[in-house]
Design an enzyme around this catalytic site. Structure first.
Site, PDB file in Angstrom:
ATOM      1  N   ILE A  34       0.832  -1.205   0.000  1.00 27.09           N
ATOM      2  CA  ILE A  34       0.000   0.000   0.000  1.00 27.09           C
ATOM      3  C   ILE A  34       0.865   1.253   0.000  1.00 27.09           C
ATOM      4  O   ILE A  34       0.617   2.210  -0.746  1.00 27.09           O
ATOM      5  CB  ILE A  34      -0.937  -0.006   1.226  1.00 27.09           C
ATOM      6  N   ASP A  96      14.841   1.388  10.928  1.00 30.95           N
ATOM      7  CA  ASP A  96      14.096   0.246  11.441  1.00 30.95           C
ATOM      8  C   ASP A  96      13.153   0.780  12.508  1.00 30.95           C
ATOM      9  O   ASP A  96      13.601   1.269  13.558  1.00 30.95           O
ATOM     10  CB  ASP A  96      15.073  -0.775  12.036  1.00 30.95           C
ATOM     11  N   ASN A 123       2.196   4.176   7.427  1.00 32.51           N
ATOM     12  CA  ASN A 123       1.677   2.978   6.774  1.00 32.51           C
ATOM     13  C   ASN A 123       2.348   1.701   7.277  1.00 32.51           C
ATOM     14  O   ASN A 123       1.710   0.656   7.372  1.00 32.51           O
ATOM     15  CB  ASN A 123       1.884   3.101   5.257  1.00 32.51           C
ATOM     16  N   SER A 176      -5.085   2.356  10.052  1.00 36.56           N
ATOM     17  CA  SER A 176      -5.656   1.508  11.089  1.00 36.56           C
ATOM     18  C   SER A 176      -6.249   0.277  10.404  1.00 36.56           C
ATOM     19  O   SER A 176      -5.734  -0.162   9.369  1.00 36.56           O
ATOM     20  CB  SER A 176      -6.709   2.285  11.887  1.00 36.56           C
ATOM     21  N   TYR A 212      -3.037  -7.795  17.135  1.00 35.35           N
ATOM     22  CA  TYR A 212      -3.024  -6.911  15.964  1.00 35.35           C
ATOM     23  C   TYR A 212      -4.136  -5.867  16.075  1.00 35.35           C
ATOM     24  O   TYR A 212      -3.912  -4.668  15.864  1.00 35.35           O
ATOM     25  CB  TYR A 212      -3.192  -7.734  14.688  1.00 35.35           C
ATOM     26  N   LYS A 216      -4.069  -1.728  16.162  1.00 36.59           N
ATOM     27  CA  LYS A 216      -4.828  -0.928  15.193  1.00 36.59           C
ATOM     28  C   LYS A 216      -5.835  -0.006  15.889  1.00 36.59           C
ATOM     29  O   LYS A 216      -6.117   1.095  15.393  1.00 36.59           O
ATOM     30  CB  LYS A 216      -5.537  -1.846  14.197  1.00 36.59           C
ATOM     31  N   VAL A 247      -6.477  -5.985   1.792  1.00 38.44           N
ATOM     32  CA  VAL A 247      -5.650  -5.762   0.618  1.00 38.44           C
ATOM     33  C   VAL A 247      -4.675  -6.918   0.385  1.00 38.44           C
ATOM     34  O   VAL A 247      -4.038  -7.409   1.320  1.00 38.44           O
ATOM     35  CB  VAL A 247      -4.851  -4.447   0.756  1.00 38.44           C
TER      36      VAL A 247
END
Length: 341
Positions: A34, A96, A123, A176, A212, A216, A247
């Site tokens: 993305i 990093d 991103n 997010s 995860y 988010k 995606v």
């Protein structure tokens, strides 16, 4: 996981000219990601764009791909992109994000080099994974997905402020996910132990997905609290969180596997995944209509604020403040980095 689409796709060539603007997009080196597609479109509209990767080799590869893509498009009579991206428009940003002290140094180097920053897109992220702690005793996934973007923003804040004074409408876009709805309303961000929540086990599919979603949700809460602080300080900038869609990126393919990923309903490609964050980063109406639905918004594909898609926890200003204060405290006490808005 469902993939709600709240508005039809648009042609990114319809976005306004961005000549003179400077953008930084994290996680932007891979054409199958993305971030690269956001960076590519921003460059095609004339912006100077910093391409982020963990190594100079990867960042340069992303730059070469953008130049090759724009050269091919400019020679295609059917393409809307007739203007070639110049090599002068593209710069590497190498760090990093798991190394918080390196993030601080990279931000300082950026601020020394540039006199403005109009667009900051967070991103880069890691997908669902087991609980691992870094050298500071902090969850590595929360470090990369939340704490690093938080730190990068605050380290670049003086540049953001000065840019906003002379060029109102600075954008901070944080990716997010609908995965934030996996968390229950009683979720906490009040301490390091909360940040390091194992969700029942250190490595298991359900716990990893919860972990995860936790990061988010943090992204969404950060974007909202950042907007509140921008407003309070009178800074002419806008902060939004974006769900890009489900995606088919190179990271998702590696995580899920190509066969399983191909079975996901309504899955979209990387360019489609870039459309919502790109709209938030560049569309004129995001700024002109900021006092409507856009300031501190949660944006769904392909670029529309959608409060109905926010979880109850995401709407909680006390939780957003709690996260902000805990993040500051963890940076100070565990990493030795003091930050303030």
């Amino acid at each position: 996981m469902n993939n709600p689409i709240r508005r039809a796709q648009y042609d990114p060539s319809s976005l306004p000219d961005l000549t003179g603007k400077v953008a930084l997009v994290t996680g932007s080196n891979s054409p199958l990601g993305i971030g690269w597609n956001i960076a590519n479109q921003l460059a095609l509209k004339g912006a100077k764009v910093y391409i982020h990767a963990r190594s100079l080799e990867r960042a340069q590869a992303g730059i070469v791909a953008i130049l090759a893509n724009s050269r091919a498009a400019s020679q295609d009579s059917n393409s809307a992109n007739t203007k070639e991206v110049s090599a002068k428009q593209l710069e590497p940003f190498v760090v990093d994000l798991g190394d918080l002290k390196a993030v601080r140094k990279a931000a300082a180097a950026f601020a020394e080099k540039e006199t403005r920053l109009d667009i900051l897109v967070h991103n880069a992220a890691v997908l669902a994974c087991g609980l691992e702690l870094n050298e500071y005793g902090i969850s590595t996934s929360m470090t990369i997905n939340h704490i690093a973007p938080f730190l990068l923003t605050l380290e670049l804040l003086p540049l953001i402020k000065s840019t906003a004074r002379s060029h109102p409408g600075v954008r901070i876009v944080t990716l997010s996910s609908v995965a934030h709805t996996l968390l229950t309303p009683d979720v906490k961000y009040d301490s390091l132990s909360s940040i390091n929540n194992d969700f029942g086990e250190r490595d298991g599919e359900q716990a990893n997905l919860q972990r995860y979603g936790y990061s988010k949700l943090a992204n969404l809460l950060f974007a909202k609290e950042l907007q509140r602080k921008l407003n309070e300080a009178g800074i002419q900038a806008i902060s939004v969180a974006v769900h890009p869609g489900v995606v088919e990126t190179d990271g998702a393919i590696k995580y899920v596997g190509p066969e399983k990923l191909s079975q996901v309903k309504d899955i979209i490609g990387p360019l489609q995944g870039a459309l919502a964050p790109l709209f938030a980063a560049a569309a004129t109406e995001v700024w002109t209509e900021k006092d409507g639905d856009w300031a501190g918004a949660y944006v769904m594909p392909y670029g529309v604020p959608s409060p109905v898609d926010e979880s109850e926890a995401a709407k909680d200003p006390k939780l957003a403040k709690e996260l902000w204060e805990a993040t500051e405290k963890i940076l100070a006490e565990n990493v030795g980095i003091s930050v303030s808005f």
